[in-house]
Design a protein around this motif. Structure first.
Motif, PDB file in Angstrom:
ATOM      1  N   ALA A   1      -2.568  -3.132  -4.504  1.00 15.30           N
ATOM      2  CA  ALA A   1      -1.712  -2.517  -3.508  1.00 15.30           C
ATOM      3  C   ALA A   1      -2.537  -1.809  -2.442  1.00 15.30           C
ATOM      4  N   SER A   2      -3.337  -0.858  -2.834  1.00 20.07           N
ATOM      5  CA  SER A   2      -4.109  -0.112  -1.856  1.00 20.07           C
ATOM      6  C   SER A   2      -5.412   0.352  -2.503  1.00 20.07           C
TER       7      SER A   2
ATOM      8  N   PRO B   1      -3.782  -3.440   3.755  1.00 22.24           N
ATOM      9  CA  PRO B   1      -3.173  -2.305   3.050  1.00 22.24           C
ATOM     10  C   PRO B   1      -4.235  -1.416   2.419  1.00 22.24           C
ATOM     11  N   GLY B   2      -4.078  -0.130   2.577  1.00 23.98           N
ATOM     12  CA  GLY B   2      -5.054   0.822   2.094  1.00 23.98           C
ATOM     13  C   GLY B   2      -5.978   1.337   3.174  1.00 23.98           C
TER      14      GLY B   2
ATOM     15  N   GLU C   1      -0.915   3.452   8.387  1.00 24.84           N
ATOM     16  CA  GLU C   1      -1.303   3.094   7.026  1.00 24.84           C
ATOM     17  C   GLU C   1      -0.191   2.259   6.398  1.00 24.84           C
TER      18      GLU C   1
ATOM     19  N   GLU D   1       1.011   0.623   2.400  1.00 26.75           N
ATOM     20  CA  GLU D   1       0.843   0.461   0.964  1.00 26.75           C
ATOM     21  C   GLU D   1       1.760  -0.662   0.501  1.00 26.75           C
ATOM     22  N   THR D   2       1.241  -1.513  -0.393  1.00 27.87           N
ATOM     23  CA  THR D   2       2.024  -2.654  -0.881  1.00 27.87           C
ATOM     24  C   THR D   2       1.955  -2.727  -2.396  1.00 27.87           C
ATOM     25  N   PRO D   3       2.532  -1.769  -3.108  1.00 27.37           N
ATOM     26  CA  PRO D   3       2.495  -1.828  -4.576  1.00 27.37           C
ATOM     27  C   PRO D   3       3.384  -2.949  -5.109  1.00 27.37           C
TER      28      PRO D   3
END
Length: 282
Positions: free
Chosen positions: A40-41, A66-67, A191, A193-195
Protein backbone atom coordinates in the motif's frame (compact mmCIF):
# COMPACT_ATOMS: atom_id res chain seq x y z
CA UNK A 1 -14.04 -48.90 25.71
CA UNK A 2 -10.29 -48.57 25.85
CA UNK A 3 -10.13 -48.75 22.05
CA UNK A 4 -12.86 -46.10 21.74
CA UNK A 5 -11.12 -43.82 24.20
CA UNK A 6 -7.85 -44.29 22.40
CA UNK A 7 -9.33 -43.45 19.02
CA UNK A 8 -11.27 -40.50 20.45
CA UNK A 9 -8.22 -39.00 22.12
CA UNK A 10 -6.14 -39.51 18.98
CA UNK A 11 -8.72 -37.87 16.72
CA UNK A 12 -9.13 -34.94 19.08
CA UNK A 13 -5.38 -34.43 19.32
CA UNK A 14 -5.04 -34.66 15.54
CA UNK A 15 -7.83 -32.11 15.06
CA UNK A 16 -6.28 -29.64 17.50
CA UNK A 17 -2.84 -30.06 15.96
CA UNK A 18 -4.28 -29.48 12.48
CA UNK A 19 -6.08 -26.33 13.62
CA UNK A 20 -2.91 -24.92 15.16
CA UNK A 21 -0.85 -25.86 12.11
CA UNK A 22 -3.29 -24.29 9.68
CA UNK A 23 -3.55 -21.16 11.78
CA UNK A 24 0.22 -20.77 11.84
CA UNK A 25 0.62 -21.53 8.15
CA UNK A 26 -2.25 -19.22 7.23
CA UNK A 27 -0.68 -16.35 9.15
CA UNK A 28 2.71 -16.98 7.55
CA UNK A 29 1.27 -17.14 4.04
CA UNK A 30 -0.82 -14.05 4.65
CA UNK A 31 2.27 -12.18 5.82
CA UNK A 32 4.40 -13.30 2.89
CA UNK A 33 1.75 -12.94 0.18
CA UNK A 34 1.88 -9.43 -1.28
CA UNK A 35 -1.32 -7.51 -1.81
CA UNK A 36 -2.47 -7.15 -5.44
CA UNK A 37 -0.41 -4.56 -7.20
CA UNK A 38 2.23 -4.28 -4.50
CA UNK A 39 2.26 -2.83 -1.02
CA UNK A 40 0.00 0.00 0.00
CA UNK A 41 2.50 2.62 1.07
CA UNK A 42 5.83 0.96 1.81
CA UNK A 43 9.10 2.75 2.22
CA UNK A 44 10.42 1.18 -1.00
CA UNK A 45 8.71 4.00 -2.88
CA UNK A 46 11.36 6.34 -1.51
CA UNK A 47 13.95 4.76 -3.83
CA UNK A 48 12.78 7.15 -6.55
CA UNK A 49 12.69 10.87 -5.96
CA UNK A 50 9.24 12.31 -5.37
CA UNK A 51 8.16 14.72 -8.12
CA UNK A 52 8.32 18.43 -7.45
CA UNK A 53 6.14 19.57 -10.34
CA UNK A 54 2.50 19.18 -11.33
CA UNK A 55 0.85 18.91 -14.70
CA UNK A 56 -1.75 21.33 -16.03
CA UNK A 57 -4.02 18.78 -17.73
CA UNK A 58 -4.81 15.07 -17.84
CA UNK A 59 -2.24 14.48 -20.57
CA UNK A 60 0.56 16.24 -18.69
CA UNK A 61 -0.27 14.89 -15.22
CA UNK A 62 2.79 14.17 -13.10
CA UNK A 63 3.13 10.53 -12.00
CA UNK A 64 3.92 9.51 -8.44
CA UNK A 65 3.70 6.30 -6.46
CA UNK A 66 1.55 5.59 -3.40
CA UNK A 67 3.53 6.42 -0.30
CA UNK A 68 5.40 9.30 -1.90
CA UNK A 69 4.74 12.96 -1.14
CA UNK A 70 4.53 14.91 -4.37
CA UNK A 71 5.04 18.66 -4.10
CA UNK A 72 4.51 21.49 -6.53
CA UNK A 73 4.42 25.26 -6.58
CA UNK A 74 1.72 27.15 -8.39
CA UNK A 75 -0.64 30.08 -8.38
CA UNK A 76 -4.11 30.45 -6.96
CA UNK A 77 -6.50 29.54 -9.75
CA UNK A 78 -4.22 27.03 -11.51
CA UNK A 79 -5.36 23.49 -12.31
CA UNK A 80 -2.80 21.02 -10.94
CA UNK A 81 -2.81 17.35 -12.01
CA UNK A 82 -1.11 14.19 -10.72
CA UNK A 83 -1.57 10.51 -11.57
CA UNK A 84 -0.92 7.33 -9.55
CA UNK A 85 -1.79 3.60 -9.96
CA UNK A 86 -4.50 1.72 -8.06
CA UNK A 87 -4.89 -2.05 -8.41
CA UNK A 88 -7.64 -4.59 -7.77
CA UNK A 89 -8.86 -4.82 -4.19
CA UNK A 90 -7.25 -1.56 -3.08
CA UNK A 91 -9.00 1.46 -1.56
CA UNK A 92 -7.26 4.72 -2.41
CA UNK A 93 -7.02 7.63 0.01
CA UNK A 94 -5.82 10.94 -1.44
CA UNK A 95 -4.55 13.70 0.86
CA UNK A 96 -3.81 17.22 -0.29
CA UNK A 97 -2.33 20.18 1.55
CA UNK A 98 -2.22 23.75 0.29
CA UNK A 99 0.05 26.29 1.97
CA UNK A 100 0.21 29.99 1.23
CA UNK A 101 3.55 31.68 1.92
CA UNK A 102 3.84 34.85 3.96
CA UNK A 103 3.76 36.96 0.82
CA UNK A 104 0.16 35.82 0.21
CA UNK A 105 -1.07 36.71 3.70
CA UNK A 106 -2.66 39.94 2.51
CA UNK A 107 -5.40 38.30 0.46
CA UNK A 108 -8.82 39.91 0.32
CA UNK A 109 -11.04 37.03 1.37
CA UNK A 110 -11.46 33.26 1.83
CA UNK A 111 -10.39 30.83 -0.89
CA UNK A 112 -12.21 27.51 -1.45
CA UNK A 113 -10.06 24.57 -2.60
CA UNK A 114 -11.21 21.20 -3.90
CA UNK A 115 -9.50 17.90 -4.75
CA UNK A 116 -11.09 15.62 -7.38
CA UNK A 117 -10.11 12.08 -8.38
CA UNK A 118 -10.74 10.60 -11.82
CA UNK A 119 -10.22 7.03 -13.03
CA UNK A 120 -8.50 5.92 -16.22
CA UNK A 121 -11.60 6.75 -18.26
CA UNK A 122 -11.57 10.25 -16.76
CA UNK A 123 -14.76 9.59 -14.87
CA UNK A 124 -14.97 11.56 -11.65
CA UNK A 125 -15.09 9.13 -8.74
CA UNK A 126 -17.09 10.18 -5.67
CA UNK A 127 -15.48 10.28 -2.26
CA UNK A 128 -16.85 7.78 0.26
CA UNK A 129 -15.84 10.07 3.08
CA UNK A 130 -13.37 12.83 3.79
CA UNK A 131 -13.23 16.60 3.35
CA UNK A 132 -13.05 17.03 -0.40
CA UNK A 133 -13.83 20.78 -0.42
CA UNK A 134 -12.68 23.23 2.20
CA UNK A 135 -12.47 27.00 2.49
CA UNK A 136 -9.25 28.68 3.57
CA UNK A 137 -10.06 31.69 5.71
CA UNK A 138 -8.30 34.98 5.13
CA UNK A 139 -6.36 34.65 8.39
CA UNK A 140 -5.25 31.05 7.78
CA UNK A 141 -2.14 29.94 5.90
CA UNK A 142 -2.87 26.28 5.08
CA UNK A 143 -5.73 23.91 4.38
CA UNK A 144 -5.84 20.09 4.21
CA UNK A 145 -8.16 18.00 2.02
CA UNK A 146 -8.88 14.28 2.04
CA UNK A 147 -10.79 11.95 -0.28
CA UNK A 148 -11.35 8.21 0.27
CA UNK A 149 -12.52 6.30 -2.80
CA UNK A 150 -14.45 3.07 -3.08
CA UNK A 151 -12.59 -0.23 -3.29
CA UNK A 152 -11.36 -0.93 -6.81
CA UNK A 153 -13.14 -3.84 -8.51
CA UNK A 154 -11.66 -6.35 -10.92
CA UNK A 155 -14.40 -5.64 -13.45
CA UNK A 156 -17.80 -3.95 -13.72
CA UNK A 157 -20.92 -3.97 -15.85
CA UNK A 158 -20.99 -1.53 -18.80
CA UNK A 159 -23.67 0.57 -17.13
CA UNK A 160 -21.89 0.77 -13.77
CA UNK A 161 -19.60 3.52 -12.55
CA UNK A 162 -17.51 1.25 -10.33
CA UNK A 163 -13.82 2.17 -9.89
CA UNK A 164 -11.62 -0.08 -12.02
CA UNK A 165 -7.87 -0.83 -11.83
CA UNK A 166 -5.56 1.53 -13.65
CA UNK A 167 -4.38 5.12 -13.50
CA UNK A 168 -6.14 7.56 -11.20
CA UNK A 169 -5.83 11.30 -11.77
CA UNK A 170 -5.84 13.87 -8.98
CA UNK A 171 -6.90 17.44 -9.73
CA UNK A 172 -6.40 20.25 -7.24
CA UNK A 173 -7.96 23.62 -7.97
CA UNK A 174 -9.75 26.64 -6.57
CA UNK A 175 -13.54 26.74 -6.65
CA UNK A 176 -14.19 30.18 -5.27
CA UNK A 177 -11.91 33.17 -4.71
CA UNK A 178 -11.98 36.90 -5.11
CA UNK A 179 -10.56 38.32 -8.30
CA UNK A 180 -7.81 40.09 -6.37
CA UNK A 181 -6.63 36.82 -4.83
CA UNK A 182 -6.14 34.95 -8.10
CA UNK A 183 -2.51 34.51 -9.04
CA UNK A 184 -1.15 34.46 -5.50
CA UNK A 185 1.66 31.87 -5.04
CA UNK A 186 0.89 28.59 -3.25
CA UNK A 187 2.74 25.41 -2.30
CA UNK A 188 0.91 22.07 -2.63
CA UNK A 189 1.51 18.55 -1.33
CA UNK A 190 -0.19 15.36 -2.54
CA UNK A 191 -0.08 11.90 -0.96
CA UNK A 192 -1.91 8.67 -1.78
CA UNK A 193 -2.39 5.45 0.15
CA UNK A 194 -3.71 2.25 -1.44
CA UNK A 195 -4.19 -0.40 1.26
CA UNK A 196 -5.55 -3.77 0.15
CA UNK A 197 -8.98 -4.74 1.47
CA UNK A 198 -8.50 -8.52 1.23
CA UNK A 199 -10.55 -11.28 -0.34
CA UNK A 200 -13.83 -9.95 1.05
CA UNK A 201 -13.92 -7.53 -1.90
CA UNK A 202 -12.67 -10.01 -4.52
CA UNK A 203 -15.03 -10.79 -7.38
CA UNK A 204 -14.86 -13.06 -10.39
CA UNK A 205 -13.56 -11.80 -13.69
CA UNK A 206 -10.92 -9.22 -14.52
CA UNK A 207 -10.02 -6.61 -17.09
CA UNK A 208 -7.78 -7.64 -19.97
CA UNK A 209 -5.75 -4.46 -19.55
CA UNK A 210 -5.81 -1.89 -16.72
CA UNK A 211 -7.20 1.52 -17.62
CA UNK A 212 -4.02 3.45 -18.37
CA UNK A 213 -4.77 5.80 -21.28
CA UNK A 214 -1.88 7.18 -23.30
CA UNK A 215 -0.49 10.50 -22.17
CA UNK A 216 2.59 12.68 -22.40
CA UNK A 217 4.68 13.17 -19.29
CA UNK A 218 5.82 16.42 -17.76
CA UNK A 219 9.42 15.60 -18.65
CA UNK A 220 8.49 15.30 -22.30
CA UNK A 221 6.45 18.46 -22.45
CA UNK A 222 8.49 20.65 -20.09
CA UNK A 223 11.96 19.36 -20.83
CA UNK A 224 13.34 20.51 -17.49
CA UNK A 225 12.78 17.47 -15.31
CA UNK A 226 15.65 15.37 -13.98
CA UNK A 227 16.41 11.84 -15.24
CA UNK A 228 14.95 10.34 -12.05
CA UNK A 229 11.80 12.36 -12.53
CA UNK A 230 11.62 11.27 -16.15
CA UNK A 231 11.87 7.59 -15.20
CA UNK A 232 9.19 8.06 -12.55
CA UNK A 233 6.93 9.85 -14.98
CA UNK A 234 7.36 7.04 -17.50
CA UNK A 235 6.72 4.17 -15.06
CA UNK A 236 4.72 5.74 -12.25
CA UNK A 237 1.37 4.69 -13.69
CA UNK A 238 2.16 1.03 -12.93
CA UNK A 239 2.56 -0.50 -9.45
CA UNK A 240 6.08 -1.46 -8.41
CA UNK A 241 5.22 -5.19 -8.44
CA UNK A 242 3.12 -5.00 -11.59
CA UNK A 243 -0.61 -5.32 -12.00
CA UNK A 244 -2.44 -8.14 -10.25
CA UNK A 245 -3.20 -11.23 -12.34
CA UNK A 246 -6.81 -11.14 -11.21
CA UNK A 247 -7.21 -14.75 -10.06
CA UNK A 248 -5.34 -15.00 -6.73
CA UNK A 249 -6.97 -13.81 -3.50
CA UNK A 250 -6.73 -14.91 0.10
CA UNK A 251 -10.10 -16.61 -0.39
CA UNK A 252 -8.22 -19.56 -1.84
CA UNK A 253 -6.27 -19.99 1.39
CA UNK A 254 -9.36 -19.94 3.60
CA UNK A 255 -11.26 -22.22 1.20
CA UNK A 256 -8.53 -24.88 1.39
CA UNK A 257 -8.25 -24.46 5.16
CA UNK A 258 -12.01 -24.82 5.53
CA UNK A 259 -12.01 -27.99 3.43
CA UNK A 260 -9.24 -29.55 5.49
CA UNK A 261 -10.94 -28.66 8.77
CA UNK A 262 -14.23 -30.03 7.46
CA UNK A 263 -12.61 -33.33 6.55
CA UNK A 264 -10.95 -33.60 9.95
CA UNK A 265 -14.23 -32.79 11.67
CA UNK A 266 -15.93 -35.54 9.68
CA UNK A 267 -13.29 -38.08 10.68
CA UNK A 268 -13.54 -37.03 14.32
CA UNK A 269 -17.34 -37.29 14.24
CA UNK A 270 -17.24 -40.76 12.71
CA UNK A 271 -14.71 -41.87 15.29
CA UNK A 272 -16.92 -40.66 18.14
CA UNK A 273 -20.19 -42.00 16.74
CA UNK A 274 -19.22 -45.49 15.49
CA UNK A 275 -19.98 -48.45 17.80
CA UNK A 276 -17.20 -49.82 19.95
CA UNK A 277 -15.50 -52.99 18.68
CA UNK A 278 -15.88 -55.99 20.97
CA UNK A 279 -13.98 -59.19 21.11
CA UNK A 280 -15.74 -61.86 19.02
CA UNK A 281 -15.25 -64.42 21.75
CA UNK A 282 -17.19 -62.30 24.24
Amino acid sequence: MRITGKFTGGATGTLLAAVLLLGTAGGAVADETPTPGGSASSGSSDSAEAPTEAGTSFRTATAFRPGQRATAGGSTGDYLYWVFPVDVGQRATVKAKVTLPDSAAARKGPVTWQVDVYDGLRRRQPCVYGTQTKSLAADKSSVELRCVLRTVRAWAEPWANDPLPGSYFVRLTVLDAKQEDLGLPVQTEIEAETPGQGGAHAVGGSLTTPLTPGRTTVSQSGGGASSAGAQLAASGVEPEDGWASGWWTDRWLWTVAGGVLGALAGIAGYTLARPARRNAAV
